[in-house]
Design an enzyme around this catalytic site. Structure first.
Site, PDB file in Angstrom:
ATOM      1  N   ASP A  32     -39.045 -18.809 -11.609  1.00 33.24           N
ATOM      2  CA  ASP A  32     -38.137 -19.283 -12.658  1.00 33.24           C
ATOM      3  C   ASP A  32     -36.717 -19.444 -12.099  1.00 33.24           C
ATOM      4  O   ASP A  32     -36.068 -20.483 -12.276  1.00 33.24           O
ATOM      5  CB  ASP A  32     -38.159 -18.239 -13.795  1.00 33.24           C
ATOM      6  CG  ASP A  32     -37.547 -18.743 -15.084  1.00 33.24           C
ATOM      7  OD1 ASP A  32     -37.234 -19.941 -15.173  1.00 33.24           O
ATOM      8  OD2 ASP A  32     -37.398 -17.921 -16.017  1.00 33.24           O
ATOM      9  N   SER A 115     -47.702 -15.143 -13.957  1.00 34.34           N
ATOM     10  CA  SER A 115     -47.813 -13.693 -14.242  1.00 34.34           C
ATOM     11  C   SER A 115     -48.079 -12.819 -13.016  1.00 34.34           C
ATOM     12  O   SER A 115     -48.162 -11.598 -13.149  1.00 34.34           O
ATOM     13  CB  SER A 115     -48.892 -13.387 -15.301  1.00 34.34           C
ATOM     14  OG  SER A 115     -48.460 -13.786 -16.593  1.00 34.34           O
TER      15      SER A 115
END
Ligand code: AR6
Length: 170
Positions: A32, A115
């Site tokens: 991110d 994840s």
């Protein structure tokens, strides 16, 4: 075609890259952070206007300074032992991204290992879900033509290769 690529997802020339974001969509660490740094500050502004995204879902923005048409921001589950719906939520991330790719007529899309970093999902289990969801979608829809599993380290890439081999042999 499914490809395993070792390297930085922000360097890929594909139609869409997927971001492993958080529910606030305001940036963070890991992939991110790398995507926000490479795309530039316009990305944060676009995400701010979207106002967040639930776990297992996806939101889309332009690629801004990245060489992609769109960025799909999906929010993977935090691993809390596996009994809180984590597998279904992780599968939903891949499914929602692929459904959006179909609507957007996307030819090539690259996924990071959603994840598998800060959110601590067991890598082997996450890879199984990722490969299963992508393979099922491609069998059914025949598109996108090119799906990339983009890995940041060799161990992760090897897990994807083994899982893809296992699916082909089935
Ligand atoms: N290119 C490709 N893969 C990468 C890159 C990169 N540039 N950087 C890291 N990875 P993570 P999560 C790999 O932690 O577990 C953020 O703060 C990394 O090695 O990025 O879903 C968000 O804002 C790992 O295999 O995502 C959320 O708060 C994989 O990408 C939270 O982290 C995913 O690791 C999301 O955690």
């Amino acid at each position: 075609m499914i490809e395993v690529h070792l390297g930085d997802i922000t360097r890929l020339h594909v139609d869409v890259i997927v971001n492993a974001a958080n529910q606030r969509l305001l940036g963070g660490g890991g992939v991110d952070g790398a995507i926000h740094r490479a795309a530039g500050p316009e990305l944060l502004e676009a995400c701010r206007q979207i106002g967040g995204c639930p776990v297992g879902d996806v939101r889309t923005t332009p690629g801004f300074r990245l060489p992609v048409k769109r960025i799909y921001h999906t929010v993977g589950p935090v691993w809390r032992g596996g009994n809180l719906g984590e597998p279904e939520l992780l599968a939903a991330c891949y499914r929602q991204c692929l459904a959006m790719a179909r609507r957007d007529n996307v030819h090539s899309i690259a996924f990071p290992a959603i994840s598998c970093g800060i959110y601590d999902y067991p890598r082997d289990q996450a890879v199984e879900i990722a490969v299963e969801e992508v393979q099922q979608h491609l069998d059914r829809e025949g598109s996108p033509r090119h799906v990339v599993f983009c890995c940041f380290d060799d161990d992760m890439a090897e897990l994807y290769r083994l899982q893809l081999d296992a699916v082909v042999r089935r």
